[in-house]
Design an enzyme around this catalytic site. Structure first.
Site, PDB file in Angstrom:
ATOM      1  CG  MET B   1      -1.416   1.311   1.679  1.00 31.79           C
ATOM      2  SD  MET B   1      -0.275   2.062   2.899  1.00 31.79           S
ATOM      3  CE  MET B   1       0.030   0.752   4.049  1.00 31.79           C
ATOM      4  N   PRO B   2       1.965   1.287   0.708  1.00 37.44           N
ATOM      5  CG  PRO B   2       3.738   1.161   2.232  1.00 37.44           C
ATOM      6  CD  PRO B   2       2.752   0.302   1.491  1.00 37.44           C
ATOM      7  CG  LEU B   3       2.628   6.102  -4.545  1.00 42.44           C
ATOM      8  CD1 LEU B   3       2.896   5.034  -5.597  1.00 42.44           C
ATOM      9  CD2 LEU B   3       1.550   7.057  -5.030  1.00 42.44           C
TER      10      LEU B   3
END
Lengths: 136, 136, 136
Positions: B1-3
């Site tokens: 999920m982290p971008l």
């Protein structure tokens, strides 16, 4: 500490691009009081078709937008933010950018969201940032 | 999920750029516990004059900054964030980046601010993310 | 007011890039109700190795991701956000993007975090934005 993203046309000269970056930085110093050596900026030149904007939204006649996005610690007052917008726009006018073409966005985060080198969280160690009213 | 956004000098080799991206990802896995396959990264090489930084702010001797900006769901503790900064910097040192040159910023958002494909909000469906203390 | 960053492969044609930008904008109009002339977008084409993603995270078979990051004023409901993800993905399918390849992130900020020209804070003057439930 602010991280500044500047997205602008590649048709603006390298000389003007630097003047724009200088102007945004000086405005942060003048309006918010960040230290003169607290400078972190990413400039990205674009082909004209990559910068899309409405030429008249809210009655502002845009022709060649310079996008300025500033990530900074939360807690600056509305008054400081408005001062900042005016100061950026004034200094960019001196760099040859029409005031109508300066579009600014702020993204605010927390004191512990920053490491400016060596893997440390220097802002947590400092405990505050200039102009902020609240301590996260 | 982290971008993850990585902005760095185009003078760094494609091989090193990949090693840097790999290092940032592994640090997220190690320090925050994100799944190994939860990887989304945008690498943008820049001409040197497009990456502007002070060479000594807060006593850190920078020469060739690698900017790492991570958008992630809010709720990770300060302790986890500090672990993350150290881990990124350690792994980027293995990729040939001086610790002084690693500048990291986090931007936190909500669980319902993500769609990782097919127009669904997968994190809402999961109901949580690794390492987060609070449920938005 | 939303500021839209689109990062995609340079191998997608200029024609398709424009169709993608058009689709994201139309989805914001359709799902959130922003004015049709409230359009600010930055498109950044990348070499394929600069766009890194897992080809199967959470069971979505990605092949050529289009990253869409939208900075917008906070306060849109979860329902509106989910509508937005579906609408973007549907309209990008019409532009030739596989639904699996659409990755969307929202970053929310405050009403006084915007200047869309002339150094003024127009959203503060307006006092609200479409679809937002809360007034910062």
């Amino acid at each position: 500490m602010p991280l500044v993203h500047i997205d602008l046309s590649a048709q603006r000269s390298p000389f003007q691009r630097r003047a724009i970056a200088d102007g945004v930085h000086q405005a942060l110093v003048d309006a918010i009081g960040i230290p003169a050596d607290d400078r972190f900026q990413i400039v990205t030149p674009h082909d004209p078709e990559e910068l899309i904007f409405d030429p008249n939204y809210l009655g502002v006649a845009r022709r060649d937008v310079v996008y300025v996005q500033i990530t900074l610690v939360q807690g600056r007052s509305r008054e400081l933010k408005l001062d900042l917008y005016r100061r950026i726009t004034d200094l960019l006018a001196e760099a040859g950018v029409r005031p109508e073409d300066v579009v600014i966005t702020l993204v605010e985060n927390a004191l512990d969201n920053w490491s400016v080198g060596n893997g440390r969280a220097q802002l947590v160690e400092l405990g505050t940032v200039p102009g902020a009213r609240v301590e996260p």
